[in-house]
Scaffold this active site. Structure first.
Site, PDB file in Angstrom:
ATOM      1  N   HIS A  12      90.839  55.998  76.521  1.00  0.00           N
ATOM      2  CA  HIS A  12      89.877  56.488  75.531  1.00  0.00           C
ATOM      3  C   HIS A  12      88.850  57.366  76.230  1.00  0.00           C
ATOM      4  CE1 HIS A  12      87.736  55.764  71.520  1.00  0.00           C
ATOM      5  NE2 HIS A  12      86.912  56.546  72.212  1.00  0.00           N
ATOM      6  N   HIS A  14      87.165  61.311  75.623  1.00  0.00           N
ATOM      7  CA  HIS A  14      87.042  62.566  74.879  1.00  0.00           C
ATOM      8  C   HIS A  14      86.900  63.703  75.889  1.00  0.00           C
ATOM      9  CE1 HIS A  14      86.192  60.733  70.836  1.00  0.00           C
ATOM     10  NE2 HIS A  14      85.888  59.714  71.622  1.00  0.00           N
ATOM     11  N   ASP A  16      86.120  66.713  75.405  1.00  0.00           N
ATOM     12  CA  ASP A  16      84.933  67.529  75.143  1.00  0.00           C
ATOM     13  C   ASP A  16      83.650  66.748  75.393  1.00  0.00           C
ATOM     14  OD1 ASP A  16      85.619  65.918  73.012  1.00  0.00           O
ATOM     15  OD2 ASP A  16      85.504  67.471  71.493  1.00  0.00           O
ATOM     16  N   GLY A 176      83.994  60.162  64.604  1.00  0.00           N
ATOM     17  CA  GLY A 176      82.846  60.753  63.931  1.00  0.00           C
ATOM     18  C   GLY A 176      82.030  59.728  63.169  1.00  0.00           C
ATOM     19  N   HIS A 203      88.883  55.152  65.695  1.00  0.00           N
ATOM     20  CA  HIS A 203      87.540  54.644  65.969  1.00  0.00           C
ATOM     21  C   HIS A 203      87.111  53.771  64.791  1.00  0.00           C
ATOM     22  CE1 HIS A 203      87.357  57.908  68.914  1.00  0.00           C
ATOM     23  NE2 HIS A 203      86.149  57.493  69.311  1.00  0.00           N
ATOM     24  N   GLU A 206      82.423  50.372  65.262  1.00  0.00           N
ATOM     25  CA  GLU A 206      81.366  50.818  66.163  1.00  0.00           C
ATOM     26  C   GLU A 206      80.050  50.945  65.403  1.00  0.00           C
ATOM     27  OE1 GLU A 206      80.618  54.322  69.516  1.00  0.00           O
ATOM     28  OE2 GLU A 206      81.993  54.711  67.852  1.00  0.00           O
ATOM     29  N   ASP A 285      82.972  58.964  76.856  1.00  0.00           N
ATOM     30  CA  ASP A 285      82.446  60.310  77.125  1.00  0.00           C
ATOM     31  C   ASP A 285      81.736  60.286  78.480  1.00  0.00           C
ATOM     32  OD1 ASP A 285      82.964  61.622  74.426  1.00  0.00           O
ATOM     33  OD2 ASP A 285      81.749  59.899  73.826  1.00  0.00           O
TER      34      ASP A 285
END
Length: 338
Positions: A12, A14, A16, A176, A203, A206, A285
């Protein structure tokens, strides 16, 4: 606490959310962008969440954390930039000693700042990741994201852009604004993804309760859940996830930084493992969290009260629930053990 005889895996991440500060500065200079600072020290607080020795400075929620992406996507001025960050993600994974990584990305999110063609973004990411894999010897698979924040109609456009490279992606994810855009809005999107043979991770749990996880499982066909923190509120859900082998993509530091949990000790990962759930450790991230995967194993996991045996179990779980064929899984395990 990392078992050297097992592959080191991040399921997991990202891509970006894993852009180098140096790359932001370089692209900013190349394209004359209005960056908030022009050196690493000045740029860092605009991009990264810091403030404690273990990098657990906090943001007031998930969406505030996502705001930290601003300058990572602002420098994606063209497809060459998208290709570059995908390539550098693989290079950085190699530097971390990662054997296998699944990189996920939202082409709509990456395209937004400079109105790029989302299909072009997908192609550029595929090219960059494949070039990096070939050069650095890291096994890489790509996961496309539908960003729920843009709504279900935009989700169709994002899905179609991902499908232009359907043979180069392994799975579809939904990410998102979980609280405002529930999984039920995207049921048909994920049916389409399953129809083309993609695996499913979502996702959930969360910034919404266990009902969000139930929707991801029942309506979208999720095989793995990203975060899944609020599953701890529903014992029946925990039992179901354990019994059906649903993988949990845990990101300990990220969950503290977004205030999904108040601190490491409050994280339910230990309870999940004790309940037989397939917890894995991941970075989410790392460019924003200012961590790498070894930080999650060596600092975050012990802080979350995981025993050495539980940490190694999480490492085994990652191999078990990775989106690999049986042959790929055996090859990866054999390579790590040799």
């Amino acid at each position: 606490m990392i078992d050297p005889n097992l592959p080191l895996i991040d399921l997991h991440r990202h891509l970006d959310g894993a852009v180098r500060l140096e790359t932001i500065l370089d692209l900013g200079r190349q394209h004359n962008l209005p960056l908030p600072a022009w050196d690493i020290k000045g740029l860092r607080p605009h991009v990264q969440v810091t403030g404690a020795p273990d990098n657990t400075g906090k943001m007031p929620g998930v969406m505030a954390f996502i705001e930290k992406f601003r300058w990572m996507t602002a420098v994606l001025v063209d497809l060459d930039a998208c290709r570059r960050i995908a390539y550098e993600n693989v290079q950085d994974a190699h530097r971390e000693g990662i054997d296998y990584i699944e990189l996920r990305f939202s082409p709509w999110f990456m395209a937004e700042s400079h109105k790029l063609d989302p299909a072009g973004v997908v192609a550029a990411v595929v090219e960059g990741a494949e070039a990096g894999a070939g050069e650095f010897g890291v096994s890489v698979k790509l996961i496309g994201i539908i960003s729920r924040t843009y709504g279900p109609e935009a989700g169709w456009h994002e899905l179609e852009s991902l499908l232009t490279q359907r043979d180069h992606l392994v799975a579809l994810d939904l990410a998102g604004d979980e609280a405002r855009f529930p999984a039920q809005l995207f049921t048909r999107h994920f049916q389409r993804a399953r129809d083309v043979g993609w695996r499913i991770t979502v996702h959930a749990g969360e910034s919404a309760g266990p009902e969000s996880i139930w929707q991801a499982l029942r309506l979208l066909g999720a095989e793995r859940i990203g975060h899944a923190v609020t599953a701890s509120e529903d014992p029946a859900l925990m039992d179901y996830m354990a019994e059906t082998g649903i993988g949990i993509e845990t990101s300990l530091t990220s969950n503290v930084q977004t205030c999904t949990v108040p601190d490491y000790t409050a994280h339910p990962a230990r309870r999940f493992l004790e309940n037989g759930m397939l917890v894995t450790l991941n970075t989410d991230d790392p460019g924003i969290s200012a961590i790498d995967l070894r930080h999650e194993y060596q600092i975050a996991a012990p802080a979350a009260r995981l025993s050495p045996a539980q940490i190694q179990q999480a490492q085994r779980n990652a191999l078990a629930v990775a989106f690999l064929s049986d042959g790929e899984r055996q090859k990866l395990a054999a390579r790590a053990a040799s």
